[in-house]
Design an enzyme around this catalytic site. Sequence first.
Site, PDB file in Angstrom:
ATOM      1  N   ASP A  59      13.830  18.612  92.534  1.00 28.78           N
ATOM      2  CA  ASP A  59      13.610  19.252  93.828  1.00 28.78           C
ATOM      3  C   ASP A  59      14.484  18.644  94.929  1.00 28.78           C
ATOM      4  OD1 ASP A  59      12.116  16.866  93.667  1.00 28.78           O
ATOM      5  OD2 ASP A  59      10.238  17.939  93.451  1.00 28.78           O
ATOM      6  N   ASN A 106      -2.528  15.557  94.028  1.00 29.71           N
ATOM      7  CA  ASN A 106      -3.158  16.879  93.949  1.00 29.71           C
ATOM      8  C   ASN A 106      -2.758  17.618  92.667  1.00 29.71           C
ATOM      9  OD1 ASN A 106      -0.523  17.628  94.388  1.00 29.71           O
ATOM     10  ND2 ASN A 106      -0.903  18.828  96.239  1.00 29.71           N
ATOM     11  N   HIS A 161       0.388  18.165  91.540  1.00 30.58           N
ATOM     12  CA  HIS A 161       1.674  18.871  91.512  1.00 30.58           C
ATOM     13  C   HIS A 161       2.676  18.145  90.616  1.00 30.58           C
ATOM     14  CE1 HIS A 161       3.240  16.627  95.351  1.00 30.58           C
ATOM     15  NE2 HIS A 161       3.780  16.071  94.284  1.00 30.58           N
ATOM     16  N   GLU A 167       2.894  23.237  93.767  1.00 30.36           N
ATOM     17  CA  GLU A 167       1.635  22.838  94.382  1.00 30.36           C
ATOM     18  C   GLU A 167       0.478  23.652  93.800  1.00 30.36           C
ATOM     19  OE1 GLU A 167       1.664  20.267  96.061  1.00 30.36           O
ATOM     20  OE2 GLU A 167       3.124  20.209  97.700  1.00 30.36           O
TER      21      GLU A 167
HETATM   22  C1  F6R Z   1       9.685  14.305  93.206  1.00 32.18           C
HETATM   23  C2  F6R Z   1       8.658  15.159  92.633  1.00 32.18           C
HETATM   24  C3  F6R Z   1       7.216  14.948  92.968  1.00 32.18           C
HETATM   25  C4  F6R Z   1       6.754  13.499  92.798  1.00 32.18           C
HETATM   26  C5  F6R Z   1       5.298  13.349  93.176  1.00 32.18           C
HETATM   27  C6  F6R Z   1       4.825  11.904  93.057  1.00 32.18           C
HETATM   28  O1  F6R Z   1      10.962  14.677  92.726  1.00 32.18           O
HETATM   29  O2  F6R Z   1       8.976  16.046  91.934  1.00 32.18           O
HETATM   30  O3  F6R Z   1       6.432  15.775  92.160  1.00 32.18           O
HETATM   31  O4  F6R Z   1       6.965  13.105  91.468  1.00 32.18           O
HETATM   32  O5  F6R Z   1       5.103  13.795  94.482  1.00 32.18           O
HETATM   33  O6  F6R Z   1       5.447  11.141  94.045  1.00 32.18           O
HETATM   34  P1  F6R Z   1       5.367   9.555  94.022  1.00 32.18           P
HETATM   35  O7  F6R Z   1       6.141   9.112  92.840  1.00 32.18           O
HETATM   36  O8  F6R Z   1       6.001   9.126  95.301  1.00 32.18           O
HETATM   37  O9  F6R Z   1       3.924   9.200  93.898  1.00 32.18           O
END
Ligand code: F6R
Length: 236
Positions: free
Chosen positions: A67, A128, A130, A135
């Site tokens: 992303d 959550n 995702h 989401e």
């Molecule tokens: C980032 C991504 C997100 C993160 C998720 C967890 O490229 O795709 O899905 O993996 O938000 O974020 P952290 O690792 O900061 O807890």
Amino acid sequence: MKILVFRNKEEASQYAANIITNKLREKPDLRLGLATGSTPILLYQDLVNDHVQNQTSWSNVITFNLDEYKGLSAHDVDSYHHFMNEHLFSKININDKNTFFPNAKTDYDDLIKQYGGIDIQILGIGRNGHIAFNEPGASEYSKTRLVDLDQDTIQVNANKFFNGDIKKVPTQAFSMGLKTIMEAKQIILLAFGADKSKAIQTILQAQEYNKDCPATVLIKHPNVLVLVDSEVNLGM
Ligand code: F6R
């Protein structure tokens, strides 16, 4: 789906790094799907260490990031381009032209197909549920597209990045879809810390896709490895 519990995130990250470096030696033109965020930072450090110590070459590797925020340029310190340069790309011998991020102009799913698909996809997970920025509510058939970020995701990312300033966090991002992720040949999901417990428990208990926790789509994939540290409560 196989789940492995490690004493700490250092050991879990090293385990993931070993899988990638072994695969790299077998397939130097590996197609690798990459995540950003706090979770994969140690993994990228381990991959850099391996490159320095063992001269593992990345010159033929192609990477596809999950992303990128809408509205941030590649040079913006809060962009995922910048994150990847800082933690990995600038420290290995990867060709910049071989590193891809979703954007408004590219048919990302088609691009991934043109390169023969993703061999290994690295994932983190939001509290959550995702994965990438799919989401709660996301369709399991979703492709790469522009998405609205959940209010919880905006808050969490403001706390970890953006100097704590929620106003700086973009409200939209380009994200690989769930279908895109599911097309990877192998998936490695990393989850560290107690606040990932609920999402991981929901995956482990799922019988089918639950759109309230998008990561549950992974139960349908034939080759998923979930690596957690001991802070994640599996509810068992
Ligand atoms: C980032 C991504 C997100 C993160 C998720 C967890 O490229 O795709 O899905 O993996 O938000 O974020 P952290 O690792 O900061 O807890």
